[in-house]
Design an enzyme around this catalytic site. Structure first.
Site, PDB file in Angstrom:
ATOM      1  N   ASP A  70     -25.554  -5.354 -27.421  1.00  0.00           N
ATOM      2  CA  ASP A  70     -24.424  -4.458 -27.192  1.00  0.00           C
ATOM      3  C   ASP A  70     -24.064  -3.881 -28.561  1.00  0.00           C
ATOM      4  OD1 ASP A  70     -21.900  -3.315 -26.891  1.00  0.00           O
ATOM      5  OD2 ASP A  70     -21.318  -4.708 -25.305  1.00  0.00           O
TER       6      ASP A  70
ATOM      7  N   ARG B   2     -27.268  11.811  -7.386  1.00  0.00           N
ATOM      8  CA  ARG B   2     -27.310  10.425  -7.878  1.00  0.00           C
ATOM      9  C   ARG B   2     -28.639  10.149  -8.572  1.00  0.00           C
ATOM     10  NH1 ARG B   2     -28.630   6.985  -4.308  1.00  0.00           N
ATOM     11  NH2 ARG B   2     -27.170   7.668  -2.713  1.00  0.00           N
TER      12      ARG B   2
ATOM     13  N   TYR C  82     -17.352  -8.903 -25.432  1.00  0.00           N
ATOM     14  CA  TYR C  82     -16.246  -8.161 -24.827  1.00  0.00           C
ATOM     15  C   TYR C  82     -15.728  -8.950 -23.620  1.00  0.00           C
ATOM     16  CZ  TYR C  82     -14.043  -4.316 -22.289  1.00  0.00           C
ATOM     17  OH  TYR C  82     -13.167  -3.522 -21.611  1.00  0.00           O
TER      18      TYR C  82
ATOM     19  N   LYS D 288     -16.477   4.392 -26.454  1.00  0.00           N
ATOM     20  CA  LYS D 288     -15.981   4.078 -27.792  1.00  0.00           C
ATOM     21  C   LYS D 288     -16.565   5.058 -28.822  1.00  0.00           C
ATOM     22  CE  LYS D 288     -14.377   0.738 -25.227  1.00  0.00           C
ATOM     23  NZ  LYS D 288     -15.029  -0.543 -25.071  1.00  0.00           N
TER      24      LYS D 288
HETATM   25  C1  LIG Z   1     -15.424  -1.482 -24.013  1.00  0.00           C
HETATM   26  C2  LIG Z   1     -16.584  -2.352 -24.195  1.00  0.00           C
HETATM   27  C3  LIG Z   1     -17.448  -2.674 -23.134  1.00  0.00           C
HETATM   28  C4  LIG Z   1     -17.176  -2.206 -21.717  1.00  0.00           C
HETATM   29  O1  LIG Z   1     -17.353  -0.838 -21.600  1.00  0.00           O
HETATM   30  P1  LIG Z   1     -16.576   0.089 -20.537  1.00  0.00           P
HETATM   31  O2  LIG Z   1     -17.036   1.446 -20.883  1.00  0.00           O
HETATM   32  O3  LIG Z   1     -15.107  -0.128 -20.735  1.00  0.00           O
HETATM   33  O4  LIG Z   1     -17.027  -0.385 -19.194  1.00  0.00           O
HETATM   34  C5  LIG Z   1     -18.557  -3.440 -23.395  1.00  0.00           C
HETATM   35  N1  LIG Z   1     -18.814  -3.906 -24.637  1.00  0.00           N
HETATM   36  C6  LIG Z   1     -18.000  -3.641 -25.676  1.00  0.00           C
HETATM   37  C7  LIG Z   1     -18.341  -4.181 -27.030  1.00  0.00           C
HETATM   38  C8  LIG Z   1     -16.867  -2.871 -25.494  1.00  0.00           C
HETATM   39  O5  LIG Z   1     -16.062  -2.624 -26.537  1.00  0.00           O
END
Ligand SMILES: *Cc1c(COP(=O)(O)O)cnc(C)c1O
Length: 387
Positions: free
Chosen positions: A180, A56, A108, A205
């Protein structure tokens, strides 16, 4: 390659080499998957190599991924998490009871859900603003504001926020700025270079890009912030597994090539849809019709494969989305394959209806994640369904 050797190398070269060194025992060119929970210690209380005591806390595959995202985001440190939401959660967990966060209102859906239904129960307050308007961010700042959290472009409305201007507002109020950067990818936009303190990704993504891992990555340019996040991750446990780190590292090696094609295909699809009579409105920062196109050109170098359109009614939405062949109907985005999603009924179903509608997330809104298939096939698929 680490630090010194990377200086002066351009993005694509860094994507392939950052964090990746030949394995010392055999010279294997690929980073091994250190699939281990613990490490044998040479003596009592002496971690191996001064740092490896438990999985961890430290893992070499994870460290290679962290060095890679740091180099791509022009940061000094990367921190890998089990998911994008775990990454955002760790950034907010630097705060304490009574602290306040200003957040973009169209983040999101899962981010808003975590803020409102989990973290607010621990005495952290959230105010939502339309961060297109820098003055609205300034007006929402309070003496106890410690963090400004924005997404740009936003999901799915493709709204932008002026990162440099909002960073100034956050810093003037004694807060830090988190961007983000999931939608843009580090290839198209690097928030740390223009004032942000944290840039984070759902690496699920574009960063990984192959729809086979859930993961989160943060990059910072400050050793103390990195230490805070390493400590929070060690203490709360949202670590990614070594295999997932390795897959993401592998995905990163082609990020620049994938993103070039996503940018080209995204622009081609947005342009084609904009001229189609059955489409009311196309939201794509790369089109001159986008209200923030000038800002897009200033802070992004490409506009990705994310395209949203308004077709007016749920009936037309269903007719469009349920019969495509190249585009699969699915949540998520940023993989090599094309996906289509109906935000009001899928990804943003957890956002209260009145807030959703106020943001324009109606049943007629359709979001495409344009993949890197050949563009003729993508357009033919759309043409067949839209007629
Ligand atoms: C998918 C997404 C998240 C969340 O991420 P996870 O990997 O699904 O926890 C946060 N911000 C954006 C813009 C996203 O598209």
């Amino acid at each position: 390659m680490r630090d010194e050797a990377l200086k002066g190398l351009s993005f694509g070269t860094r994507a392939i080499h950052a964090g990746v060194e030949p394995e010392p025992v055999t010279g294997a060119i690929m980073t091994p998957i250190f699939q281990t929970s613990t490490y044998v210690q040479p003596a009592v209380g002496e971690p191996h190599d001064g740092r490896y005591d438990y999985g961890r806390t430290a893992n070499p595959t994870r460290e290679a991924l962290e060095a890679s995202i740091a180099a791509l985001e022009a940061g000094t440190h990367g921190v890998a998490f089990a998911s994008g939401l775990a990454a955002i959660e760790a950034i907010v967990k630097r705060l304490s009871v009574g602290d306040h966060v200003v957040s973009e209102e169209n983040t999101y859906g899962g981010t808003t859900r975590m803020f409102n239904r989990v973290l607010s129960r621990f005495g952290i307050e959230f105010t939502y603003v339309d961060a297109r308007d820098t003055d609205a961010v300034a007006a929402a700042m309070r003496p106890n504001t410690k963090l400004v959290h924005v997404e740009t472009p936003t999901n799915p409305m493709m709204k932008l926020c002026d990162i440099a201007a909002v960073a100034d507002v956050a810093h003037a109020g004694g807060a830090l700025l988190c961007v983000d950067n999931t939608f843009a990818s580090p290839y198209n936009q690097r928030p740390l270079e223009i004032g942000a303190d944290f840039t984070m990704h759902s690496s699920t993504k574009y960063v990984n890009g192959h729809s086979d891992v859930i993961g989160g990555l943060v990059a910072v340019k400050d050793a103390e912030l990195a230490d805070d996040l390493y400590f929070i991750r060690k203490s709360t446990g949202a670590v990614p597994g070594p295999m997932d780190c390795w897959l993401t590292l592998r995905g990163i090696k082609t990020m620049h090539v994938r993103m070039q094609r996503h940018n080209e295909n995204g622009l081609a699809v947005a342009t084609w849809l904009e001229s189609h009579p059955k489409v009311d409105r196309v939201l794509y920062p790369g089109l001159p019709s986008h209200e923030q196109h000038d800002l897009a050109k200033r802070q992004m170098s490409g506009f990705t494969g994310m395209v949203s359109v308004d077709v007016g009614t749920l009936e037309r939405t269903k007719a469009l989305t349920e019969h495509l062949r190249i585009f699969s109907l699915a949540e998520s985005l940023g993989g090599v394959e094309s996906l289509v999603n109906v935000p009001a009924l899928m990804t943003h179903g957890s956002v209260p209806q009145d807030r959703r509608e106020a943001m324009g997330i109606t049943p007629g809104l359709v979001r495409f994640s344009v993949g890197i298939e050949d563009i003729e096939d993508i357009l033919a698929d759309l043409d067949r369904v839209l007629g």
